[in-house]
Design a protein around this motif. Structure first.
Motif, PDB file in Angstrom:
ATOM      1  N   ILE A  16       0.851  -1.205   0.000  1.00 54.17           N
ATOM      2  CA  ILE A  16       0.000   0.000   0.000  1.00 54.17           C
ATOM      3  C   ILE A  16       0.880   1.247   0.000  1.00 54.17           C
ATOM      4  CG2 ILE A  16      -1.628   1.356   1.391  1.00 54.17           C
ATOM      5  CD1 ILE A  16      -2.866  -1.349   2.276  1.00 54.17           C
ATOM      6  N   LYS A  17       1.901   1.247   0.877  1.00 51.15           N
ATOM      7  CA  LYS A  17       2.808   2.404   0.944  1.00 51.15           C
ATOM      8  C   LYS A  17       3.612   2.552  -0.346  1.00 51.15           C
ATOM      9  CE  LYS A  17       3.197   2.508   5.958  1.00 51.15           C
ATOM     10  NZ  LYS A  17       4.076   2.360   7.102  1.00 51.15           N
ATOM     11  N   ALA A  18       4.001   1.443  -0.956  1.00 55.24           N
ATOM     12  CA  ALA A  18       4.754   1.499  -2.213  1.00 55.24           C
ATOM     13  C   ALA A  18       3.879   2.129  -3.310  1.00 55.24           C
ATOM     14  CB  ALA A  18       5.218   0.109  -2.626  1.00 55.24           C
ATOM     15  N   ASN A  19       2.621   1.681  -3.389  1.00 56.44           N
ATOM     16  CA  ASN A  19       1.706   2.233  -4.404  1.00 56.44           C
ATOM     17  C   ASN A  19       1.450   3.723  -4.169  1.00 56.44           C
ATOM     18  OD1 ASN A  19       1.460  -0.122  -5.864  1.00 56.44           O
ATOM     19  ND2 ASN A  19      -0.294  -0.847  -4.673  1.00 56.44           N
ATOM     20  N   THR A  20       1.305   4.118  -2.912  1.00 52.53           N
ATOM     21  CA  THR A  20       1.102   5.537  -2.591  1.00 52.53           C
ATOM     22  C   THR A  20       2.297   6.361  -3.045  1.00 52.53           C
ATOM     23  OG1 THR A  20      -0.289   4.986  -0.694  1.00 52.53           O
ATOM     24  CG2 THR A  20       0.703   7.186  -0.708  1.00 52.53           C
ATOM     25  N   ASN A  21       3.499   5.881  -2.764  1.00 53.76           N
ATOM     26  CA  ASN A  21       4.704   6.610  -3.166  1.00 53.76           C
ATOM     27  C   ASN A  21       4.886   6.637  -4.680  1.00 53.76           C
ATOM     28  OD1 ASN A  21       6.305   7.650  -0.759  1.00 53.76           O
ATOM     29  ND2 ASN A  21       5.729   5.611  -0.085  1.00 53.76           N
ATOM     30  N   ARG A  22       4.524   5.548  -5.359  1.00 53.38           N
ATOM     31  CA  ARG A  22       4.581   5.541  -6.834  1.00 53.38           C
ATOM     32  C   ARG A  22       3.632   6.606  -7.397  1.00 53.38           C
ATOM     33  NH1 ARG A  22       4.169  -0.172  -6.264  1.00 53.38           N
ATOM     34  NH2 ARG A  22       6.240  -1.059  -6.330  1.00 53.38           N
ATOM     35  N   GLN A  23       2.421   6.685  -6.794  1.00 52.04           N
ATOM     36  CA  GLN A  23       1.447   7.672  -7.249  1.00 52.04           C
ATOM     37  C   GLN A  23       1.957   9.093  -7.011  1.00 52.04           C
ATOM     38  OE1 GLN A  23      -1.516   7.089  -8.979  1.00 52.04           O
ATOM     39  NE2 GLN A  23      -1.382   9.304  -9.278  1.00 52.04           N
ATOM     40  N   LEU A  24       2.581   9.325  -5.863  1.00 51.44           N
ATOM     41  CA  LEU A  24       3.133  10.652  -5.581  1.00 51.44           C
ATOM     42  C   LEU A  24       4.249  11.007  -6.566  1.00 51.44           C
ATOM     43  CD1 LEU A  24       3.139  10.516  -1.679  1.00 51.44           C
ATOM     44  CD2 LEU A  24       1.732  12.005  -3.127  1.00 51.44           C
ATOM     45  N   ALA A  25       5.114  10.049  -6.884  1.00 52.56           N
ATOM     46  CA  ALA A  25       6.181  10.291  -7.862  1.00 52.56           C
ATOM     47  C   ALA A  25       5.581  10.602  -9.233  1.00 52.56           C
ATOM     48  CB  ALA A  25       7.112   9.081  -7.940  1.00 52.56           C
ATOM     49  N   TYR A  26       4.551   9.836  -9.605  1.00 48.60           N
ATOM     50  CA  TYR A  26       3.862  10.065 -10.880  1.00 48.60           C
ATOM     51  C   TYR A  26       3.247  11.473 -10.915  1.00 48.60           C
ATOM     52  CZ  TYR A  26       0.407   9.731 -14.583  1.00 48.60           C
ATOM     53  OH  TYR A  26      -0.346   9.981 -15.693  1.00 48.60           O
ATOM     54  N   ASP A  27       2.575  11.860  -9.816  1.00 48.42           N
ATOM     55  CA  ASP A  27       1.943  13.183  -9.737  1.00 48.42           C
ATOM     56  C   ASP A  27       2.969  14.299  -9.859  1.00 48.42           C
ATOM     57  OD1 ASP A  27      -0.494  11.926  -9.436  1.00 48.42           O
ATOM     58  OD2 ASP A  27      -0.631  12.274  -7.269  1.00 48.42           O
ATOM     59  N   MET A  28       4.147  14.108  -9.231  1.00 48.73           N
ATOM     60  CA  MET A  28       5.208  15.113  -9.319  1.00 48.73           C
ATOM     61  C   MET A  28       5.653  15.292 -10.780  1.00 48.73           C
ATOM     62  SD  MET A  28       6.232  16.419  -6.463  1.00 48.73           S
ATOM     63  CE  MET A  28       5.933  16.196  -4.732  1.00 48.73           C
ATOM     64  N   ARG A  29       5.859  14.192 -11.472  1.00 46.35           N
ATOM     65  CA  ARG A  29       6.304  14.277 -12.873  1.00 46.35           C
ATOM     66  C   ARG A  29       5.204  14.851 -13.767  1.00 46.35           C
ATOM     67  NH1 ARG A  29       8.918   9.480 -10.995  1.00 46.35           N
ATOM     68  NH2 ARG A  29      11.157   9.911 -10.908  1.00 46.35           N
ATOM     69  N   ALA A  30       3.952  14.512 -13.475  1.00 48.48           N
ATOM     70  CA  ALA A  30       2.830  15.063 -14.244  1.00 48.48           C
ATOM     71  C   ALA A  30       2.763  16.577 -14.049  1.00 48.48           C
ATOM     72  CB  ALA A  30       1.519  14.404 -13.824  1.00 48.48           C
ATOM     73  N   ALA A  31       3.001  17.031 -12.819  1.00 50.86           N
ATOM     74  CA  ALA A  31       2.991  18.469 -12.547  1.00 50.86           C
ATOM     75  C   ALA A  31       4.088  19.174 -13.350  1.00 50.86           C
ATOM     76  CB  ALA A  31       3.174  18.729 -11.054  1.00 50.86           C
ATOM     77  N   LEU A  32       5.243  18.547 -13.469  1.00 49.43           N
ATOM     78  CA  LEU A  32       6.330  19.145 -14.256  1.00 49.43           C
ATOM     79  C   LEU A  32       5.942  19.266 -15.724  1.00 49.43           C
ATOM     80  CD1 LEU A  32       9.535  17.510 -12.740  1.00 49.43           C
ATOM     81  CD2 LEU A  32       8.742  19.866 -12.489  1.00 49.43           C
ATOM     82  N   LYS A  33       5.215  18.279 -16.246  1.00 51.56           N
ATOM     83  CA  LYS A  33       4.784  18.347 -17.649  1.00 51.56           C
ATOM     84  C   LYS A  33       3.799  19.493 -17.848  1.00 51.56           C
ATOM     85  CE  LYS A  33       5.708  13.590 -18.784  1.00 51.56           C
ATOM     86  NZ  LYS A  33       5.201  12.276 -19.097  1.00 51.56           N
ATOM     87  N   VAL A  34       2.902  19.705 -16.876  1.00 46.63           N
ATOM     88  CA  VAL A  34       1.948  20.816 -16.956  1.00 46.63           C
ATOM     89  C   VAL A  34       2.702  22.138 -16.922  1.00 46.63           C
ATOM     90  CG1 VAL A  34       0.093  22.016 -15.727  1.00 46.63           C
ATOM     91  CG2 VAL A  34       0.007  19.530 -15.996  1.00 46.63           C
ATOM     92  N   VAL A  35       3.704  22.237 -16.042  1.00 46.56           N
ATOM     93  CA  VAL A  35       4.502  23.459 -15.949  1.00 46.56           C
ATOM     94  C   VAL A  35       5.238  23.706 -17.257  1.00 46.56           C
ATOM     95  CG1 VAL A  35       6.485  24.530 -14.791  1.00 46.56           C
ATOM     96  CG2 VAL A  35       4.715  23.400 -13.441  1.00 46.56           C
ATOM     97  N   GLU A  36       5.788  22.659 -17.880  1.00 47.58           N
ATOM     98  CA  GLU A  36       6.464  22.815 -19.171  1.00 47.58           C
ATOM     99  C   GLU A  36       5.493  23.344 -20.210  1.00 47.58           C
ATOM    100  OE1 GLU A  36       8.121  19.036 -20.197  1.00 47.58           O
ATOM    101  OE2 GLU A  36       9.611  19.112 -18.598  1.00 47.58           O
ATOM    102  N   PHE A  37       4.262  22.800 -20.230  1.00 49.51           N
ATOM    103  CA  PHE A  37       3.253  23.260 -21.174  1.00 49.51           C
ATOM    104  C   PHE A  37       2.922  24.721 -20.909  1.00 49.51           C
ATOM    105  CE2 PHE A  37      -1.219  24.082 -22.111  1.00 49.51           C
ATOM    106  CZ  PHE A  37      -1.213  23.874 -23.482  1.00 49.51           C
ATOM    107  N   ASP A  38       2.707  25.069 -19.634  1.00 52.42           N
ATOM    108  CA  ASP A  38       2.392  26.449 -19.282  1.00 52.42           C
ATOM    109  C   ASP A  38       3.520  27.391 -19.694  1.00 52.42           C
ATOM    110  OD1 ASP A  38      -0.033  25.709 -18.245  1.00 52.42           O
ATOM    111  OD2 ASP A  38       0.575  25.833 -16.146  1.00 52.42           O
ATOM    112  N   ALA A  39       4.765  26.965 -19.525  1.00 51.74           N
ATOM    113  CA  ALA A  39       5.907  27.802 -19.900  1.00 51.74           C
ATOM    114  C   ALA A  39       5.918  28.035 -21.409  1.00 51.74           C
ATOM    115  CB  ALA A  39       7.214  27.166 -19.446  1.00 51.74           C
ATOM    116  N   ARG A  40       5.610  26.986 -22.194  1.00 53.83           N
ATOM    117  CA  ARG A  40       5.557  27.151 -23.655  1.00 53.83           C
ATOM    118  C   ARG A  40       4.429  28.095 -24.044  1.00 53.83           C
ATOM    119  NH1 ARG A  40       6.483  21.524 -23.616  1.00 53.83           N
ATOM    120  NH2 ARG A  40       4.296  21.162 -24.081  1.00 53.83           N
ATOM    121  N   VAL A  41       3.274  27.964 -23.403  1.00 53.84           N
ATOM    122  CA  VAL A  41       2.143  28.849 -23.686  1.00 53.84           C
ATOM    123  C   VAL A  41       2.511  30.272 -23.296  1.00 53.84           C
ATOM    124  CG1 VAL A  41      -0.220  29.426 -23.004  1.00 53.84           C
ATOM    125  CG2 VAL A  41       0.382  27.063 -23.512  1.00 53.84           C
TER     126      VAL A  41
END
Length: 190
Positions: free
Chosen positions: A38-63
């Motif tokens: 359960i803790k491993a899955n939670t941490n994987r999700q948090l890592a995924y969310d962090m990387r997804a946030a970076l992709k949104v920021v990259e998109f916002d920077a391009r816009v």
């Protein structure tokens, strides 16, 4: 620290946090227990969310970079006016220039209305202290100047000082005109 430096610092911190969550996920998964899974899955999700946030920021920077450059137009117009209370007197006219910015490069109805507002605001600044009624605002010419950032547009030629031209929002123009005691109908005429 500049905004760009702050963004680089923040990006590094988010990337480091994502790697840390990956590490925690591996450690918890290695325990091979239901709680560890359960803790491993939670941490994987948090890592995924962090990387997804970076992709949104990259998109916002391009816009943001694409929006940063806007098309500037020089607008020449004629203001037809008369002194307040002199309805029988002949109207007078004056030529006024102003600049208008279009974020998308088009000069549609909204930009025409803004141009008329900006011309009238420029007129009232020039005629400050006089009570005048604007009878008409006629756009005589619109010339595209090109795409610039505000810094590029306001840059002084070498050895000269240029007073920056401040891009006015529609609300700012309305406030300026209201302060001058005039209102503009949606079509742009007083």
């Amino acid at each position: 620290m500049s905004q760009k430096e702050n963004q680089v610092l923040l990006r590094g911190m988010v990337e480091r946090a994502a790697r840390q969550f990956d590490l925690y996920a591996e450690q918890h998964a290695a325990k091979d227990t239901p709680d560890g899974d359960i803790k491993a899955n939670t941490n994987r999700q948090l890592a995924y969310d962090m990387r997804a946030a970076l992709k949104v920021v990259e998109f916002d920077a391009r816009v943001e970079q694409s929006i940063e450059r806007q098309t500037y137009y020089l607008v020449c117009g004629q203001i037809v006016f008369r002194a307040t209370g002199e309805e029988d007197g002949a109207p007078a006219a004056i030529l006024i220039n102003t600049t208008v910015i279009s974020p998308d490069g088009r000069f549609a109805v909204l930009q025409i209305a803004r141009a008329q507002q900006a011309l009238q605001a420029q007129f009232h600044r020039r005629m400050e202290g006089q009570t005048l009624d604007v009878l008409d605002c006629i756009i005589q010419g619109i010339m595209p100047l090109g795409q610039f950032t505000p810094e590029e547009f306001n840059a002084a030629p070498e050895g000269q000082v240029v007073q920056p031209q401040v891009a006015r929002t529609e609300d700012e123009l309305q406030d300026m005109l209201k302060a001058a005691g005039i209102s503009i109908a949606p079509g742009g005429n007083a």
